[in-house]
Design an enzyme around this catalytic site. Structure first.
Site, mmCIF file in Angstrom:
data_model
loop_
_atom_site.group_PDB
_atom_site.id
_atom_site.type_symbol
_atom_site.label_atom_id
_atom_site.label_comp_id
_atom_site.label_asym_id
_atom_site.label_seq_id
_atom_site.Cartn_x
_atom_site.Cartn_y
_atom_site.Cartn_z
ATOM 1 N N GLU A 49 0.868 -1.183 0.000
ATOM 2 C CA GLU A 49 0.000 0.000 0.000
ATOM 3 C C GLU A 49 0.905 1.235 0.000
ATOM 4 O OE1 GLU A 49 -2.659 0.135 3.337
ATOM 5 O OE2 GLU A 49 -3.862 -1.571 2.652
ATOM 6 N N ASP A 60 -6.038 8.178 10.814
ATOM 7 C CA ASP A 60 -4.715 7.697 11.193
ATOM 8 C C ASP A 60 -4.329 8.082 12.613
ATOM 9 O OD1 ASP A 60 -3.915 7.943 7.858
ATOM 10 O OD2 ASP A 60 -3.378 6.196 9.065
HETATM 11 O O1 IGP Z 1 -1.318 1.209 10.738
HETATM 12 P P1 IGP Z 1 -2.001 -0.094 11.074
HETATM 13 O O2 IGP Z 1 -2.674 -0.047 12.455
HETATM 14 O O3 IGP Z 1 -1.085 -1.286 10.864
HETATM 15 O O4 IGP Z 1 -3.214 -0.273 10.039
HETATM 16 C C1 IGP Z 1 -2.962 -0.423 8.610
HETATM 17 C C2 IGP Z 1 -2.966 0.929 8.054
HETATM 18 O O5 IGP Z 1 -1.720 1.542 8.360
HETATM 19 C C3 IGP Z 1 -3.176 1.178 6.572
HETATM 20 O O6 IGP Z 1 -3.911 0.220 5.900
HETATM 21 C C4 IGP Z 1 -3.815 2.518 6.639
HETATM 22 C C5 IGP Z 1 -3.099 3.695 6.679
HETATM 23 N N1 IGP Z 1 -3.972 4.735 6.839
HETATM 24 C C6 IGP Z 1 -5.249 4.231 6.955
HETATM 25 C C7 IGP Z 1 -6.465 4.870 7.180
HETATM 26 C C8 IGP Z 1 -7.627 4.094 7.272
HETATM 27 C C9 IGP Z 1 -7.563 2.685 7.128
HETATM 28 C C10 IGP Z 1 -6.325 2.017 6.909
HETATM 29 C C11 IGP Z 1 -5.188 2.812 6.839
#
Ligand code: IGP
Length: 274
Positions: A49, A60
């Protein structure tokens, strides 16, 4: 067939969940991100991603917020992120790439222009966390035009919407493991397993889980429950922890190695000594 479909098909045959890291592009530099994309691919990432830094990342937590601010100090735009994907392709990154962006940056850059550039960079999917499915028809039309997968998020609180969201999805469904914002956590939504089973019943697409996954045990648990596992903050945290090494040419490769060692431990692969 889109590269995401091919990868998910291969992984289903080998009965393995996809490892899908998230990186904030341009943190701490575009060069570092390019190197990290290659390292992630070598470490076993099945897709990546590519996070577009944004000034108001409402979904976030602090780790990705800070990473976005670091990248924005380099004025990294969504066009720069797509340009980096093109460089990554030329540098040998062949795994599927997913643009991860809030809606505002792509709306301001112009959806037609953004999707044309994404196609030219062989970006295979897009995730727009703050775009409700009811307002996604324009983005989905651009996705269809270029065979780019529109990957929606579903949350444990959106159970009654899962079917409607799944019917408009392609590539895979991104199931968030908990409520709130991104960030490493010890607890997940109390009935996450039941939720994942419900999503599986609502779609024939692969289901991917993310949010808060940061330890080898958590990774192993979710890799058994879903077709893919997303890890973002835990990796972005490692970038933040190695900033001094990454920002000094003398110690840059040591910084990259530290991040690579963390990832290998997280997904249970042995690391080569530095
Ligand atoms: O950071 P985490 O807790 O590992 O979660 C994945 C996330 O970083 C990525 O998929 C993501 C980054 N920003 C987001 C905003 C909403 C949903 C998901 C995301």
């Amino acid at each position: 067939m889109n590269a995401i479909d091919q990868t998910m098909k291969q992984l289903r045959t080998s009965k393995r969940a996809a490892f899908i890291p998230y990186l904030t592009v341009g943190d701490p530099s575009l060069t570092a991100t390019l190197d990290l994309l290659l390292e992630l691919q070598n470490a076993g990432a099945d897709m990546i991603e590519l996070g577009v830094p944004y000034s108001d990342p409402l979904a976030d937590g602090p780790v990705i917020q800070e990473a976005s601010m670091r990248a924005l100090r380099n004025q990294v735009s969504v066009i720069d992120v797509i340009g980096l994907a093109k460089l990554a392709r030329q540098a040998g990154v062949h795994i599927p790439l997913i643009l991860f962006t809030y809606y505002n940056p792509i709306l301001k850059a112009g959806l037609g222009q953004v999707f044309k550039l994404m196609h030219e960079s062989s970006i295979d999917g897009v995730i727009v966390p703050d775009l409700p499915i009811e307002e996604s028809s324009r983005v989905r039309a651009h996705c269809s035009e270029f065979s780019i997968h529109y990957i929606p998020l579903v949350a444990p609180t959106s159970r009654e919407r899962v079917k409607m969201i799944a019917d408009k999805a392609s590539g895979f469904i991104y199931c968030v493991s908990s409520l709130g914002v991104t960030g490493q956590r010890q607890q997940f939504h109390q009935d996450i397993e039941a939720f994942l089973r419900e999503v599986r019943k609502a779609t024939s697409l692969p289901i991917v889980v993310g949010f808060g996954i940061s330890s080898p045990e958590q990774y192993r648990t979710f890799a058994k429950l879903a077709d893919g596992v997303v890890v973002g903050s835990a990796i972005v945290q490692q970038v933040g922890a190695n900033l001094a090494l990454l920002e000094n040419p003398e110690s840059y490769s040591r910084g990259i190695h530290h991040i690579k060692a963390f990832i290998s431990t997280l997904i249970g692969k042995q690391t080569t000594p530095f």
